[in-house]
Write a protein that holds these residues in place. Structure first.
Motif, mmCIF file in Angstrom:
data_model
loop_
_atom_site.group_PDB
_atom_site.id
_atom_site.type_symbol
_atom_site.label_atom_id
_atom_site.label_comp_id
_atom_site.label_asym_id
_atom_site.label_seq_id
_atom_site.Cartn_x
_atom_site.Cartn_y
_atom_site.Cartn_z
ATOM 1 N N VAL A 409 32.296 35.597 29.921
ATOM 2 C CA VAL A 409 32.902 36.159 31.129
ATOM 3 C C VAL A 409 31.823 36.344 32.184
ATOM 4 C CG1 VAL A 409 34.308 38.028 32.064
ATOM 5 C CG2 VAL A 409 34.516 37.420 29.664
ATOM 6 N N LYS A 410 32.107 35.932 33.428
ATOM 7 C CA LYS A 410 31.147 36.070 34.524
ATOM 8 C C LYS A 410 31.561 37.211 35.446
ATOM 9 C CE LYS A 410 30.125 31.106 34.455
ATOM 10 N NZ LYS A 410 30.252 29.830 35.176
ATOM 11 N N ILE A 411 30.567 37.816 36.112
ATOM 12 C CA ILE A 411 30.833 38.957 36.981
ATOM 13 C C ILE A 411 31.803 38.583 38.099
ATOM 14 C CG2 ILE A 411 29.818 40.577 38.634
ATOM 15 C CD1 ILE A 411 27.315 40.634 36.919
ATOM 16 N N GLY A 412 31.612 37.426 38.724
ATOM 17 C CA GLY A 412 32.493 36.989 39.798
ATOM 18 C C GLY A 412 33.937 36.876 39.339
ATOM 19 N N GLU A 413 34.124 36.374 38.118
ATOM 20 C CA GLU A 413 35.474 36.247 37.561
ATOM 21 C C GLU A 413 36.088 37.619 37.305
ATOM 22 O OE1 GLU A 413 34.525 32.052 35.178
ATOM 23 O OE2 GLU A 413 34.718 33.939 34.082
ATOM 24 N N LEU A 414 35.283 38.566 36.870
ATOM 25 C CA LEU A 414 35.778 39.921 36.622
ATOM 26 C C LEU A 414 36.268 40.572 37.913
ATOM 27 C CD1 LEU A 414 33.094 41.185 34.074
ATOM 28 C CD2 LEU A 414 35.526 40.799 33.602
ATOM 29 N N ILE A 415 35.575 40.310 39.010
ATOM 30 C CA ILE A 415 35.999 40.863 40.302
ATOM 31 C C ILE A 415 37.327 40.246 40.744
ATOM 32 C CG2 ILE A 415 35.416 41.009 42.760
ATOM 33 C CD1 ILE A 415 32.444 41.242 41.853
ATOM 34 N N VAL A 416 37.459 38.926 40.558
ATOM 35 C CA VAL A 416 38.733 38.255 40.875
ATOM 36 C C VAL A 416 39.854 38.821 40.006
ATOM 37 C CG1 VAL A 416 39.987 36.053 40.849
ATOM 38 C CG2 VAL A 416 37.629 36.131 41.670
ATOM 39 N N LEU A 417 39.583 38.981 38.717
ATOM 40 C CA LEU A 417 40.573 39.540 37.799
ATOM 41 C C LEU A 417 40.967 40.958 38.207
ATOM 42 C CD1 LEU A 417 39.034 38.321 34.425
ATOM 43 C CD2 LEU A 417 41.311 37.722 35.251
ATOM 44 N N TRP A 418 39.992 41.731 38.643
ATOM 45 C CA TRP A 418 40.266 43.099 39.090
ATOM 46 C C TRP A 418 41.222 43.100 40.285
ATOM 47 C CZ3 TRP A 418 38.318 45.112 43.894
ATOM 48 C CH2 TRP A 418 38.672 46.437 44.127
#
Length: 437
Positions: A409-418
């Motif tokens: 999991v990448k940080i950028g993806e976590l922000i999009v998911l959020w």
């Protein structure tokens, strides 16, 4: 023949006893000393009370120090851009721990209950003991057939709705009754053993790792919703997992490859179409047969738990503090809140802008929005209370926990998911509020 029967009987006893112990420790809430929670949490509380506040503080400081120093000892601190950034944050986390334990530094950081006292005492002291103690009993939940047994019955539901194996239901329940940290240990362990693919582990880690029911009670109390507790709890549970089902089918989750970790022997669930009880029993006994020594498994899981706390405690202190400072002293979250404003307007939340701007702070810490809407309308408080839980991803704890695992999991993806989860949560909770309030 007699030897095989004896072996099967032994495996059956092992399956039943170990599974009962694992289920009891993680899923049965019992009252003790005026507190009703799962036994793992009671054990943690007893140990913390026995040690006392001062000793706990020094233990957390030692763990944070180990976590901050290890990347430099192992020479992995500059292995990648992510390693470099997190190594720096771990050092900052150590500085924060030293400041709090020895009470040196800016008084606002040390005295404000929303800053270092919250991060160090409420989060770090709790996780420092909860994760390793939970890891001790984790083996009984994952290694002796319970997951295989449950998986056979829940496989059709989990596969169709969430695109995950039946055994992942254990992860979902572990989060709600226990802790996201314990659930993430389970998920990481299952991924490393080839029992989850990358996509399955990704969906479970970013979609099932909710805060526990205990945190929900805190949110409900803060927003004066305890007189509607059952309504709040069950609608939040439903909305959280509906959001996960939707997010599992869109970017970035949709692009994650459905393949097993490199170098790992795949151990997928077998598709079951008939004789479910017979197959479930057989699968459970097979799992017990290959489970190995109980002591070895417990030791391995305990080591994994200790590895996780050295990874997450320093980053909770540093990244969590940064998020809290930005939320409390800058307009950044008020600006980010305009992303959600059209959606709070769409579902006619009475305090639409206030709700949108408060929900923007969930990326820093899930509890923050509650502080901003205590005086708002009932519908607004309800929507915010639901979204606090169903958005799921925040930098003060869950995100560092996820990033400390081997799940890709990448940080950028976590922000999009959020962002996706907040928007979907607003829409679903808003619809419920329109109908009920």
């Amino acid at each position: 023949m007699a030897e095989t029967t004896k072996k099967n009987s032994s495996n059956a006893v092992k399956f039943i006893l170990c599974s009962l112990l694992g289920f009891f420790m993680f899923f049965v809430s019992i009252p003790f000393n005026g507190k009703t929670t799962i036994p793992v949490d009671h054990v943690t509380t007893l140990l913390r009370n026995l040690l006392g506040t001062t000793v706990q503080g020094y233990i957390v400081l030692i763990v944070v120090a180990i976590g901050a120093i290890l990347p430099f000892v192992k020479k992995t601190w500059n292995k990648s851009a992510k390693d470099l950034v997190f190594s720096i944050f771990k050092v900052i986390g150590l500085i924060c721990a030293v400041m709090y334990v020895f009470h040196v530094g800016p008084e606002e950081l040390l005295a404000n209950p929303d800053l270092l006292p919250y991060l160090f005492v409420t989060l770090c002291c709790s996780l420092c003991f909860l994760i390793p103690i939970g890891a001790v009993f984790l083996s009984f939940l994952t290694d002796y057939g319970l997951m295989e047994f449950v998986a056979v019955f829940l496989q059709p539901v989990m596969r169709k709705i969430w695109k995950t194996p039946g055994r992942s239901a254990i992860d979902a329940v572990a989060s709600f009754v226990g802790s996201y940290s314990l659930a993430l240990i389970i998920t990481d362990d299952m991924y490393l053993k080839g029992r989850y693919t990358k996509k399955e582990a990704y969906i479970i880690a970013t979609g099932f790792s909710t805060v526990s029911t205990t945190f929900m009670v805190v949110v409900a109390k803060t927003l004066d919703l305890m007189d509607r507790w059952n309504f709040y709890f069950w609608t939040t549970l439903l909305i959280t997992f509906v959001v996960t089902a939707i997010v599992a089918r869109i970017y970035p989750t949709a692009k994650v490859p459905d393949e097993y970790m490199e170098g790992i022997t795949p151990n997928p669930e077998a598709t079951v179409t008939k004789d479910h009880l017979k197959v479930a029993w057989h699968e459970a006994l097979e799992a017990v047969d290959r489970s190995g020594n109980i002591g070895t498994n417990v030791l391995k899981n305990t080591k994994d738990g200790l590895r996780m706390i050295t990874n997450i405690l320093p980053t909770i202190l540093s990244i969590g503090l940064l998020g809290m400072l930005l939320a409390l002293y800058t307009p950044i979250f008020s600006i980010i809140g305009y992303i959600f404003y059209p959606f709070t307007l769409l579902v006619q939340i009475p305090d639409a802008l206030l709700a949108a701007q408060s929900l923007a702070t969930t990326i820093a810490e899930m509890f923050l929005p509650a502080a901003f809407v205590t005086g708002a309308s009932l519908a607004t408080r309800y929507v915010v209370a639901v979204c606090c839980i169903s958005e799921l991803l925040f930098f003060s704890a869950v995100i560092p926990c996820i990033l400390s695992t081997k799940i890709p999991v990448k940080i950028g993806e976590l922000i999009v998911l959020w962002i996706e989860r907040v928007i979907l949560s607003i829409l679903l909770a808003g619809i419920v509020a329109l109908i009920v309030f």
